[in-house]
Each structure stands twice: as C-alpha cells, then as structure tokens.
Scaffold this active site. Structure first.
Site, PDB file in Angstrom:
ATOM      1  N   LYS A   7       0.764  -1.181   0.048  1.00 16.03           N
ATOM      2  CA  LYS A   7      -0.024  -0.054  -0.125  1.00 16.03           C
ATOM      3  C   LYS A   7       0.932   1.136  -0.126  1.00 16.03           C
ATOM      4  CE  LYS A   7      -4.026  -1.807   0.035  1.00 16.03           C
ATOM      5  NZ  LYS A   7      -4.573  -1.817  -1.260  1.00 16.03           N
ATOM      6  N   CYS A   8       0.372   2.210  -0.491  1.00 16.74           N
ATOM      7  CA  CYS A   8       1.105   3.585  -0.386  1.00 16.74           C
ATOM      8  C   CYS A   8       1.054   3.995   0.767  1.00 16.74           C
ATOM      9  CB  CYS A   8       0.279   4.519  -1.041  1.00 16.74           C
ATOM     10  SG  CYS A   8       1.027   4.602  -2.961  1.00 16.74           S
TER      11      CYS A   8
END
Lengths: 389, 106
Positions: free
Chosen positions: B42-43
C-alpha cells in the site's frame, strides 16, 4: 461514584474541519430555538399556527434568495445539499430530455454530482468529464468545447473545490454555456456564505451545514426559464418541487446563519485567509518533502491542503487526533475506501499523506500556532516508523 | 466512476479527463535497469521503495516499479515531479497493476 472530569485533551480539541461541517452559528441556534416554538405547525394548512409556519418559511426563502442572488420563487429547500445536487442534476436532465442526453461535468466535482452522473449514465445517458490542471482548476477551453457539442443537456461546475479550495472559472464557463444554450448547474456548497455567488448559473445547489446552519437543509435554486422536472413523485410541498414535510425550524435557522455569516464575512474571511496563507507558507518550511496543493491565490478563504511524502494519511490524521486536532483528509488510502481521492487523482498530485485543514468561523490563531508546532514531529515520527529518515 | 488504465506513454505533465486514458493503447513495455516489486504493498510503501533504490541505477537509467495500489498510479508520477526525476511511462501489467517507469535524472 463521583463523576470524573473529561481528559484535558477532550476539552482543548481544535476543530479544523469546517469543510466537512461548520459548527452551528450562534444566530442559527437562537433562530432554531425560537422557530421550534413558533414554526412547528404544518405550513400547508390554513389555521393560524400553520400560517405562521408558512410565513416563517417564506421569510427564510426570501432571505436566502436575496443572499444567493435568486428570486424567492426560484428557491426550494431540500433535505440536504446532496439531495439538492442529485435533484438539480437529474431534474434538469429530465426537463431537457428533448434537447439531448449529454451531461458535462468537471472531474473534481463533489461525489454527489458524480454519483448523479453515474445514474444518468446507467439510464443510457452520456457523460463527458472535463479535466483540471495541477491546481485543480477546470480547463475552461475544454469545458467550452464540451458544452458546444450537440445534444448537451446540462453542464456542472462547482464554485470552489471542496478538497483543495481552488476557485473554479464559473463566470467563463457560464458564458460558454450561455453561448451554447446549455444550462449550468453550479454547486456552491463550499463557498455559499463565504464568497458572493458568481453570476451565470441556471441551477444552484448549496448546503446549510457548510455555512453554520443545521444539517438537513439544502438549497436548490432553478432560474426562471430553465427547464426542470422533479425526479420525485410530487406532492403539494415546495411548489410541487420537493415532496415531504418541510423542516421549518431548521430552514429558519439556516437562513439566520447565512445572513449572519454573510454579514461577518468582510471581517472574518480575510482573517481566515491570512491564517491559511500562514499555513501554506510555514508547512513546507517546517516539514521536509511536503507539497502544498491547490491555487495559492484564487482559493477559498478557509481551506488549505497539503500532502506529505512517505506518510500514510490515516496514521497522520490519527496522530493529529491524539494531539487534539479534528482534521480530515481528501485522500483515502483508508480502510473504508480503498480508492484514492478522485480530486487529487484528477489533479495529478500526491494522493497519500494528505491533510485538509479547513478553518471554522472564529478559529483562534493559537490553534493554528499549536498545529504548526506539533505537525513536524508527528510527520517525523510516522516517517521513522516506516524507515524513512 | 471511471476505471484507470495506463497513460500509454503520454507525458506525465498532460492531465486528461480520466476516460481519455482508457481509449489509449498500451504499447509493449521496454527494458528497465531495475525492477522494484511493490505488488500488494500500500502507498506510501511503493514510493518509499522507489526513493530508496533510485540511486541504484546509473544516471539516465530507468527503474520500473510494479505496483497495484491505485494510489501508486498517481503518486509515483507526482513523486517524479516533486523530485525532478522523469516519469517515462506507465504500462498495464497482465495480471493487474502497473509497471511505472521512472528515469533517474540526477
């Protein structure tokens, strides 16, 4: 057992999320209490208490109409800003069915506009989305071209963006729409009560809780001559435009808040705008690898948004909450929505590590001082936890 | 709502209405000097991985970041703009996600 005092942090929370909802204006509270006693009866009936409720409703309508630059008979009250937008979009498309099925929207509109556009598309209509530049401003030339195409029934543009504060070129787009004979729906939710409504709209939507009125009151104004047909079954309420018993006390309070807010704005707007300028200037100085987004000048007075590289937005908001700040984010790499903000995405700016600070009326300078004091260390700690130093 | 596809070699500076992106053909992905596998991450993790490894390739070299978090699609080109590196192009991966090519500029 003796009652224990709430923890200090609860008592000192700085509310910096006015773009989500503005705290109730004192003028609205007062009007609400009075109207709960004087305006509870059914305004559609004929006896004295009912006529009084109808009178209060008419008076509120006239006040709101004057401030937004409409005629009273053009203004309807809805049960939310979202309902005003949905019915504004779908009702105008319905009224202009014979003119075509094309809807033109700006890419960074509020989700209520885009959701209504999805319904139109699902029902066989066509939707064209016009892009924005790096500041979030709609491309005026592209918009003009899009509305000039045959079969365009409606165009939608917000007055200002709700996530980054950038003002939209409403007057230029309105000119292009007028030249093409296409009605323009303007979503003024974030600016009503704070900035004058730009001229040129055919349909206007706004929401009372954004200007310090109570929740549950939306405004839809439809210019005389604009074809609009309610997407709902009709009854005798709101000149058959919106069905259902009107919440007269809340509408009266909404009008009182709008009037008070508009009167204060000459002093309060510049004060908030100066605080926003300060945040825009200081955050990149205090925190490395930050991008302040949105237009620095052509913007709302109370919203500033920035993104911190290498920071998870949810962690940032949680830490700010622990430090006593009620703040939200445009971005949402959060558990509830796995998609990034459509606004930031359309702008092409960082969507992670995003913070939207929006200042309510009367916010203290001390709250902004304290925000600027705690932010650098919070960002540093979150980055360190991800191995970024 | 729209679905996103790769920008098919379009410059990172041009922003189009998202539908416009869908109509573009994805050309074959050229070679890169280093591939970072950030699939499933995930960012901001894919960007942190890119920032840590950009200097592994020589000046002018290309790093391909494989990512499937929707935020990476926007955020890696935005990182390039902020850090003055080059976003070369973004290619769809056959099993979902993108290969985002970044040129080391300094």
């Amino acid at each position: 057992m003796p009652l224990r005092a709430a923890p200090v942090s609860v008592l000192t929370v700085a509310y910096l999320d006015a773009a989500s909802t503005e705290p109730l204006h004192p003028a609205a509270r007062e009007a609400l209490m009075t109207a709960l006693d004087a305006g509870w009866a059914d305004p559609a009936r004929l006896y004295g208490t009912a006529r009084r409720a109808q009178m209060l409703l008419d008076q509120a309508r006239a006040e709101v109409a004057e401030i937004i630059g409409a005629r009273a008979d053009e203004v309807s009250f809805t049960s939310s800003g979202t309902q005003a937008v949905h019915s504004g979009v779908l009702g105008t498309l319905r009224g202009r069915r014979r003119s075509g099925h094309r809807l033109v929207v700006n890419a960074v509109e509020h989700s209520s506009v885009l959701n209504a556009a999805s319904v139109h598309e699902r029902d066989g209509g066509e939707v064209e989305t016009v892009g924005v530049d790096l500041t979030g401003r709609a491309d005026t030339a592209a918009f003009a071209e899009a509305v000039s195409r045959p079969g365009t029934a409606l165009a939608c543009l917000q007055t200002a963006n709700h996530e980054v504060g950038t003002l939209q070129p409403v007057e230029e787009v309105a000119d292009a729409c007028a030249a093409a004979g296409v009605p323009l729906l303007v979503d003024a939710a974030q600016s009503a009560g704070r900035l004058p409504i730009p001229p040129g709209w055919s349909v206007l939507a706004a929401s009372a809780h954004k200007w310090g009125g109570p929740a549950g009151v939306g405004v839809l104004a439809v210019r005389k001559g604009t074809r609009w047909r309610s997407p709902y079954p009709e009854d005798e309420r709101e000149r058959r435009r919106f069905p259902g018993f009107e919440n007269v006390p809340a509408i009266v309070a909404a009008a009182a808040a709008l009037r008070a807010r508009a009167a204060e704005e000459a002093a309060e707007g510049p004060r908030l705008s100066a605080l926003v300028d300060r945040i825009r200037r200081e955050v990149p100085r205090l925190v490395p690898d930050v991008e302040v987004i949105g237009d620095p000048v052509a913007r709302l007075p109370h919203i500033v948004t920035f993104s911190c590289l290498y920071v998870e937005g949810e962690a940032l908001l949680t830490e700010l909450d622990k430090s006593g700040f009620a703040i939200s984010s445009g971005s949402s790499c959060t558990a509830s929505t796995l998609r990034p903000s459509h606004v930031l995405e359309a702008m092409g700016v960082l969507t992670h590590g995003n913070v939207r600070v929006s200042l309510p009326r009367g916010v203290s300078e001390g709250d902004v001082d304290r925000f600027l004091a705690v932010l650098p260390d919070i960002v540093r700690r979150i980055r360190a936890s991800l191995g970024v130093h | 709502m729209w679905r996103r596809r790769s920008s098919g070699g379009a410059s990172a500076e041009t922003r189009e209405a998202p539908e416009a992106r869908e109509t573009q053909q994805t050309p074959a992905e050229p070679q890169s000097d280093l591939t970072i596998d950030a699939l499933g991450r995930k960012c901001p993790i894919p960007i942190i991985m890119l920032a840590e490894q950009i200097n592994v390739v020589p000046l002018g070299g290309v790093v391909a970041v494989h990512a499937d978090d929707p935020a990476a699609f926007t955020d890696i080109p935005a990182w390039c703009r902020l850090k003055s590196h080059g976003h070369v192009a973004t290619y769809d991966l056959p099993r979902g996600g993108w290969s985002i090519h970044v040129r080391r500029n300094y």
